[in-house]
Design a protein around this motif. Structure first.
Motif, short mmCIF file in Angstrom:
data_model
loop_
_atom_site.label_atom_id
_atom_site.label_comp_id
_atom_site.label_asym_id
_atom_site.label_seq_id
_atom_site.Cartn_x
_atom_site.Cartn_y
_atom_site.Cartn_z
N LEU A 69 0.86 -1.18 0.00
CA LEU A 69 0.00 0.00 0.00
C LEU A 69 0.89 1.23 0.00
CD1 LEU A 69 -2.44 -1.25 2.79
CD2 LEU A 69 -2.88 -1.27 0.34
N ASP A 70 0.96 1.89 -1.15
CA ASP A 70 1.76 3.11 -1.29
C ASP A 70 0.85 4.29 -0.96
OD1 ASP A 70 3.59 5.07 -1.94
OD2 ASP A 70 3.33 4.86 -4.10
N THR A 71 1.27 5.11 0.00
CA THR A 71 0.39 6.17 0.50
C THR A 71 0.94 7.56 0.20
OG1 THR A 71 1.49 6.28 2.66
CG2 THR A 71 -0.29 4.68 2.43
N ALA A 72 0.06 8.54 0.36
CA ALA A 72 0.47 9.94 0.22
C ALA A 72 1.44 10.29 1.34
CB ALA A 72 -0.75 10.85 0.27
N GLY A 73 2.41 11.14 1.03
CA GLY A 73 3.35 11.61 2.05
C GLY A 73 2.65 12.42 3.11
N ILE A 74 3.04 12.21 4.37
CA ILE A 74 2.39 12.89 5.49
C ILE A 74 3.24 14.08 5.93
CG2 ILE A 74 1.57 12.63 7.85
CD1 ILE A 74 1.02 9.73 7.24
N ARG A 75 2.66 15.28 5.83
CA ARG A 75 3.35 16.49 6.24
C ARG A 75 2.72 17.04 7.52
NH1 ARG A 75 4.17 20.48 1.19
NH2 ARG A 75 2.11 19.92 0.48
N ARG A 76 3.41 18.01 8.12
CA ARG A 76 2.85 18.65 9.31
C ARG A 76 1.51 19.28 8.98
NH1 ARG A 76 4.80 22.93 11.22
NH2 ARG A 76 6.31 23.47 9.63
N LYS A 77 0.57 19.23 9.94
CA LYS A 77 -0.78 19.74 9.70
C LYS A 77 -0.76 21.18 9.24
CE LYS A 77 -4.17 18.18 12.20
NZ LYS A 77 -5.13 17.91 13.30
N ALA A 78 0.15 21.98 9.76
CA ALA A 78 0.22 23.39 9.38
C ALA A 78 0.51 23.58 7.90
CB ALA A 78 1.30 24.10 10.21
N LYS A 79 1.13 22.57 7.28
CA LYS A 79 1.48 22.67 5.86
C LYS A 79 0.42 22.04 4.95
CE LYS A 79 6.50 22.97 6.27
NZ LYS A 79 7.79 22.44 5.78
N VAL A 80 -0.56 21.39 5.55
CA VAL A 80 -1.61 20.74 4.76
C VAL A 80 -2.74 21.72 4.56
CG1 VAL A 80 -3.23 18.81 4.62
CG2 VAL A 80 -0.97 18.46 5.62
N THR A 81 -2.75 22.40 3.43
CA THR A 81 -3.73 23.45 3.18
C THR A 81 -4.74 23.06 2.11
OG1 THR A 81 -2.19 24.46 1.61
CG2 THR A 81 -2.13 25.28 3.87
N GLU A 82 -4.34 22.30 1.12
CA GLU A 82 -5.23 21.95 0.02
C GLU A 82 -6.18 20.84 0.45
OE1 GLU A 82 -4.77 20.26 -4.55
OE2 GLU A 82 -3.01 20.65 -3.32
N ASN A 83 -7.47 20.97 0.12
CA ASN A 83 -8.47 19.97 0.49
C ASN A 83 -8.05 18.58 0.07
OD1 ASN A 83 -10.28 21.53 1.84
ND2 ASN A 83 -11.62 21.88 0.10
N ILE A 84 -7.58 18.46 -1.18
CA ILE A 84 -7.19 17.16 -1.73
C ILE A 84 -6.09 16.54 -0.88
CG2 ILE A 84 -6.19 15.99 -3.73
CD1 ILE A 84 -7.48 18.34 -5.40
N GLU A 85 -5.10 17.36 -0.52
CA GLU A 85 -3.99 16.82 0.28
C GLU A 85 -4.48 16.43 1.67
OE1 GLU A 85 0.57 17.81 1.68
OE2 GLU A 85 -0.53 19.30 0.53
N TYR A 86 -5.43 17.19 2.21
CA TYR A 86 -5.98 16.86 3.53
C TYR A 86 -6.56 15.45 3.52
CZ TYR A 86 -9.29 16.79 7.42
OH TYR A 86 -10.00 16.43 8.53
#
Length: 448
Positions: free
Chosen positions: A240-257
């Motif tokens: 299972l290849d997943t999306a990279g997890i960034r700090r919440k403060a850097k997650v701004t785009e709905n899609i990335e959320y």
């Protein structure tokens, strides 16, 4: 207890179309659960997203592809189109989604590309709920299609008709059941987690032996969880290849959320978490949070120091990195730390070997009689304290579950049991009962 049944040689159905025609919505509708990310933004799906799907008890592999885009293409868009075309070529059946209304140049180009595959093509016009735009939709017949299905992926109109057409056109004669009644037959589900651009998709492609996930230097390329299957030394794996997890403060785009939340939820779907760590950057706060989540859920954890080929090739360099991680994860010394290069392939066999051993431990169940014989020995070696406030008796123990490995100890006074004594019991379980590579969940309950 019912055996866990999986399948092999499944026929594959690919959903294809330009961006934002409703492929991911149809994918989720056919699966009867939210698996692919849906969003009004065109081009949300990038990598092909696969899942096993049951239609009238018939199993098949359903594949959602990225939108076929021609105008204003960037480097990622070109890779998405390439992946879509690869999936179409391999598929047993292709469901082409068009949108009610005007046929675009991208629709026309995709129809042209699909002409050689007309024998395995089902044409649908989406977003025709309640008969909306059906008069315009029949214009699709001008392209020479013999049959067109009018559907609404969002509202469910005529989905049953589409399902029956899919079943009618597929050959299920080669499908075989895989009965997972022994450790050797069990699938090992590995999730690749970590920050963006740490090499998750590169490792996934190497393991699967195909360029299933799009690899790019642009962080955040992977959005959905991409699933692939492979064999290694007679064992079946799902990666299972997943999306990279960034700090919440850097997650701004709905899609990335949604991508990040999907990646975190993947921990629940995996047996083993491979935490991809950039060897040069070391552990981040996000890495620590991922590892803590996996530990709390009782998942096996392998820490892969990726891009090790760019580091000094000395024993002292790895020992220094290993010691630093152990210092930061005081309670996770059980987790193997493996230097790898996903790009070059070094260290990959060590990850898989560790995963096989780990999976066996996760699925080990200790009988109550054997466990309590061991407990009697442990209590003799280190008796509980006898002070008036600290005194307690350990009456007996049971193993509540495997995968996650969970034990319950029943005591006379739960509040008197110190953290240090709990640690003692946990360490004894690991050392004496064969759980050296996995987290052990330990619960103290009252015996009354």
């Amino acid at each position: 207890m019912a055996l866990n049944i999986k399948y092999k040689n499944l026929p594959s159905v690919v959903l294809a179309g330009r961006p934002n025609v409703g492929k991911s919505t149809l994918f989720n509708r056919l699966l009867r659960k939210r698996r692919a990310i849906t969003d009004p933004t065109p081009g949300v799906t990038r990598d092909p997203v696969e899942a096993e799907c049951l239609i009238d008890e018939k199993p098949l592999r359903l594949i959602d592809t990225g939108g076929f885009k021609l105008a204003d293409c960037d480097s990622i868009d070109k890779l998405v189109v390439e992946k879509t075309l690869e999936a179409i070529k391999k598929a047993d059946l292709v469901v082409l989604l068009l949108e009610a209304g005007e046929i675009t140049s991208e629709d026309e180009e995709l129809i042209k590309i699909l002409r050689p595959y007309h024998k395995k093509l089902i044409v649908t016009v989406n977003k025709t709920e309640g008969g909306r735009h059906q008069a315009d939709a029949w214009n699709v017949l001008a392209f020479g299609f013999e049959k067109v299905l009018m559907i609404s992926a969002e509202h469910g109109d005529n989905i049953g008709e589409l399902q029956q057409e899919i079943l009618r056109r597929l050959d299920f004669s080669r499908v075989e059941e895989i009965r997972q009644d022994s450790e050797e037959n069990k699938l090992i589900r590995i999730a690749l987690l970590g920050k963006p651009n740490t090499g998750k998709s590169t490792l996934s492609n190497r393991l699967i032996g195909a360029n299933t996930s799009i690899v790019s230097d642009i962080p955040g390329t992977t959005r959905d969880t991409v699933e692939g299957r492979f064999r290694w030394k007679s064992r079946e794996f799902i990666i299972l290849d997943t999306a990279g997890i960034r700090r919440k403060a850097k997650v701004t785009e709905n899609i990335e959320y949604y991508s990040v939340n999907r990646a975190i939820k993947t921990i629940n779907d995996a047996d083993i978490i491979v935490l991809m760590i950039d060897a040069a950057e070391g552990l981040s706060d996000q890495d620590k949070k991922i590892a803590a989540l996996a530990h709390d859920k009782g998942r096996g954890i392998i820490m892969a120091l990726n891009k090790w080929d760019t580091m000094p090739q000395t024993k002292s360099a790895f020992k220094t990195a290993e010691d630093k991680i152990h210092f930061q994860f005081g309670q996770m010394e059980y987790a193997p730390i493996i230097p790898v290069s996903a790009k070059e392939g070094t260290g990959v066999d060590k990850i898989l070997s560790a995963a096989v051993k780990m999976h066996a431990q996760l699925n080990t169940f200790i009988g109550t009689s054997q466990l309590n014989q061991a407990l009697e020995k442990w209590l003799q070696e280190y008796p509980p304290p006898s002070g008036p406030r600290t005194r307690f008796k350990v009456k007996y123990a049971i193993q509540k579950s495997s995968s996650p490995v969970h034990f319950i100890f029943f005591t006379s006074r739960t509040r008197a049991v110190s953290d240090s004594y709990v640690s003692y019991l946990r360490n004894k379980i690991r050392k004496d009962l064969g759980f050296s590579l996995v987290p052990v969940l330990l619960e103290i309950k009252s015996s009354s």
